[in-house]
Scaffold this motif. Structure first.
Motif, PDB file in Angstrom:
ATOM      1  N   GLY A  29     -42.886  -1.480 -79.133  1.00 41.51           N
ATOM      2  CA  GLY A  29     -42.147  -1.692 -78.366  1.00 41.51           C
ATOM      3  C   GLY A  29     -41.044  -0.964 -79.061  1.00 41.51           C
ATOM      4  O   GLY A  29     -40.636   0.118 -78.819  1.00 41.51           O
ATOM      5  N   ARG A  30     -41.022  -1.514 -80.145  1.00 48.36           N
ATOM      6  CA  ARG A  30     -40.148  -0.031 -81.627  1.00 48.36           C
ATOM      7  C   ARG A  30     -40.652   1.194 -81.694  1.00 48.36           C
ATOM      8  O   ARG A  30     -39.635   1.653 -81.146  1.00 48.36           O
ATOM      9  N   TRP A  31     -42.023   1.681 -81.245  1.00 47.69           N
ATOM     10  CA  TRP A  31     -42.219   2.708 -81.476  1.00 47.69           C
ATOM     11  C   TRP A  31     -42.175   3.723 -79.771  1.00 47.69           C
ATOM     12  O   TRP A  31     -41.129   4.628 -79.535  1.00 47.69           O
ATOM     13  N   ALA A  32     -41.970   2.495 -78.757  1.00 48.58           N
ATOM     14  CA  ALA A  32     -42.357   3.287 -77.374  1.00 48.58           C
ATOM     15  C   ALA A  32     -40.650   3.434 -77.429  1.00 48.58           C
ATOM     16  O   ALA A  32     -39.752   4.443 -76.897  1.00 48.58           O
ATOM     17  N   ALA A  33     -39.682   2.145 -77.698  1.00 49.72           N
ATOM     18  CA  ALA A  33     -38.328   2.216 -77.885  1.00 49.72           C
ATOM     19  C   ALA A  33     -37.863   4.353 -78.506  1.00 49.72           C
ATOM     20  O   ALA A  33     -36.458   4.620 -77.695  1.00 49.72           O
ATOM     21  N   LEU A  34     -38.345   4.032 -80.031  1.00 48.41           N
ATOM     22  CA  LEU A  34     -37.747   5.768 -80.586  1.00 48.41           C
ATOM     23  C   LEU A  34     -38.336   6.720 -80.169  1.00 48.41           C
ATOM     24  O   LEU A  34     -37.671   7.460 -79.761  1.00 48.41           O
ATOM     25  N   ALA A  35     -40.047   6.753 -79.272  1.00 48.30           N
ATOM     26  CA  ALA A  35     -40.298   7.621 -78.538  1.00 48.30           C
ATOM     27  C   ALA A  35     -39.590   8.368 -77.396  1.00 48.30           C
ATOM     28  O   ALA A  35     -38.848   9.286 -77.372  1.00 48.30           O
ATOM     29  N   SER A  36     -39.357   7.508 -76.862  1.00 45.68           N
ATOM     30  CA  SER A  36     -38.186   7.540 -75.478  1.00 45.68           C
ATOM     31  C   SER A  36     -36.884   8.407 -75.610  1.00 45.68           C
ATOM     32  O   SER A  36     -36.472   8.925 -75.202  1.00 45.68           O
ATOM     33  N   GLY A  37     -36.257   7.413 -76.954  1.00 48.62           N
ATOM     34  CA  GLY A  37     -35.088   7.805 -77.158  1.00 48.62           C
ATOM     35  C   GLY A  37     -34.891   8.922 -77.885  1.00 48.62           C
ATOM     36  O   GLY A  37     -33.894  10.202 -77.606  1.00 48.62           O
ATOM     37  N   TRP A  38     -35.880   9.850 -79.130  1.00 50.29           N
ATOM     38  CA  TRP A  38     -36.104  11.080 -79.430  1.00 50.29           C
ATOM     39  C   TRP A  38     -35.740  12.084 -77.712  1.00 50.29           C
ATOM     40  O   TRP A  38     -34.979  12.743 -78.377  1.00 50.29           O
ATOM     41  N   ILE A  39     -37.020  11.432 -77.140  1.00 49.73           N
ATOM     42  CA  ILE A  39     -37.303  12.451 -76.566  1.00 49.73           C
ATOM     43  C   ILE A  39     -35.959  12.944 -75.447  1.00 49.73           C
ATOM     44  O   ILE A  39     -35.149  13.527 -75.188  1.00 49.73           O
ATOM     45  N   ALA A  40     -35.255  11.845 -74.788  1.00 51.33           N
ATOM     46  CA  ALA A  40     -33.794  12.638 -74.807  1.00 51.33           C
ATOM     47  C   ALA A  40     -32.758  13.100 -75.376  1.00 51.33           C
ATOM     48  O   ALA A  40     -31.718  13.631 -74.584  1.00 51.33           O
ATOM     49  N   TRP A  41     -32.376  12.666 -76.567  1.00 52.80           N
ATOM     50  CA  TRP A  41     -31.752  12.789 -77.650  1.00 52.80           C
ATOM     51  C   TRP A  41     -32.326  13.804 -77.832  1.00 52.80           C
ATOM     52  O   TRP A  41     -30.647  14.721 -77.805  1.00 52.80           O
TER      53      TRP A  41
END
Length: 359
Positions: free
Chosen positions: A124-136
């Protein structure tokens, strides 16, 4: 002065056109409907050893979280969020892009996913960071889209982490779609910008480009450009190893650490080519075997390498740690079907001028 300005204007217009073309491609990808496929080319024994290199310090929010994206951790300098072709790196001014590049590499996630493939909290932590990085970090914008090599590393790491956490990712179709689109964008960026220097000179950067492109292509086999990426990457890897590696197994860059780096990339490339149904040529396998022999000759049991030549501590997937030698042995066995032979007590390599002696 006028001629220089005209040339600068032409270069600016060319870069603008290429960037707009890439952005049009990325906009079209949003409606492609392609999903990520599992990139399961690594042997289980290798992944088990990779998982053992993970630890509680692997993930540090201050180093890898949103606050670190696009920022040099040493100077505090934040790189502008503008089209990447127009970011000019001015070394000697007190800031360096390597810090934000490492923060956005997701290398920690590959090791963490290998050590805890069923851990929902870590996933879950990776999923949030990966999707956040892609959006940012929209494709083509900011410091993290300046280097094709860094894009290659990041794409491989995202794909490998997704592969280890695959059962958990299967429950999140939205994340799968986000990752698939990002991998396609990474692949197209790498495909358009392989780091081949004037005269056809290739380096470890170029090798990383083609290995990363091949990993991307196999991660999205349903995308219409996947097949062309596979062929471009396979041909690129074959060309790189022929140009870069001597018969005694040392990289032409004259560095033992860089020889280890390209060994790891070429070894992963060989397994990916097998996975793609395009086995490496006999010349590729022969030169790769020489690289294996060379690095296994000179590495110690802790993963240390003699400091001969340049070294920026570069790693592809295999870490320079106590697990390095057994992990390389796993890759060797997966490629050649046998374990590497015993390391000789004494060997002279006349081409490179390297003599290895073991007590």
């Amino acid at each position: 002065m006028i001629t220089r300005k005209i040339r600068g204007g032409i270069r600016y217009a060319r870069e603008t056109f290429r960037w707009l073309s890439f952005r049009r491609f990325c906009r079209a990808v949003r409606s492609s409907g392609v999903r990520l496929s599992r990139l399961d080319y690594l042997p289980e024994s290798y992944l088990a050893l990779l998982g053992e290199t993970s630890g509680p310090v692997d993930f540090d929010p201050s180093r890898f979280g949103p606050s670190s994206w696009g920022k040099d951790a040493v100077s505090g300098h934040r790189f502008p969020r503008i089209p990447s072709p127009f970011i000019r790196l001015e070394y000697g001014r007190g800031f360096d892009p390597k810090s934000p590049w490492e923060a956005s590499s997701f290398q920690w996630a590959v090791r963490k996913s290998a050590s805890a493939p069923e851990d929902r909290v870590e996933f879950g932590r990776w999923a949030a960071l990966a999707s956040g990085w892609i959006a940012w970090n929209p494709a083509g914008v900011g410091i993290d889209w300046l280097s094709p090599m860094e894009c290659s590393r990041r794409a491989v790491n995202l794909s490998l982490a997704a592969s280890s956490w695959w059962p958990l990712l299967q429950t999140d179709d939205s994340l799968n779609a986000i990752l698939a689109r990002s991998i396609i964008e990474h692949a197209e960026f790498i495909s358009r910008n392989p780091e081949v220097k004037p005269g056809g000179l290739t380096t470890n950067h170029t090798t990383a480009n083609y290995c990363g492109l091949l990993a991307c292509a196999l991660s999205v086999p349903g995308f219409h450009r996947s097949s062309s990426w596979v062929h471009q990457a396979s041909e690129g890897l074959e060309s790189c190893i022929a140009r870069q590696v001597g018969r005694e197994g040392m990289s032409f860059e004259g560095s033992i650490p860089y020889s280890f780096l390209v060994l790891d990339i070429f070894a992963h490339g060989a397994l990916l080519m097998h996975r793609a149904g395009i086995p490496p040529s006999s010349e590729y396998l022969g030169l790769l075997r020489g690289l294996f022999d060379f690095i296994l000759d000179v590495a110690d049991s802790k993963g240390n390498l003699p400091q001969v030549g340049d070294d920026d501590s570069g790693e592809w997937v295999t870490p320079r740690s106590s697990g390095m030698v057994p992990m390389l042995a796993c890759l060797y066995e997966a490629i050649y079907g046998v374990r590497p032979g015993p390391v000789p007590a004494f060997r002279i390599r006349g081409e490179s001028g390297i003599v290895s002696i073991r007590r």
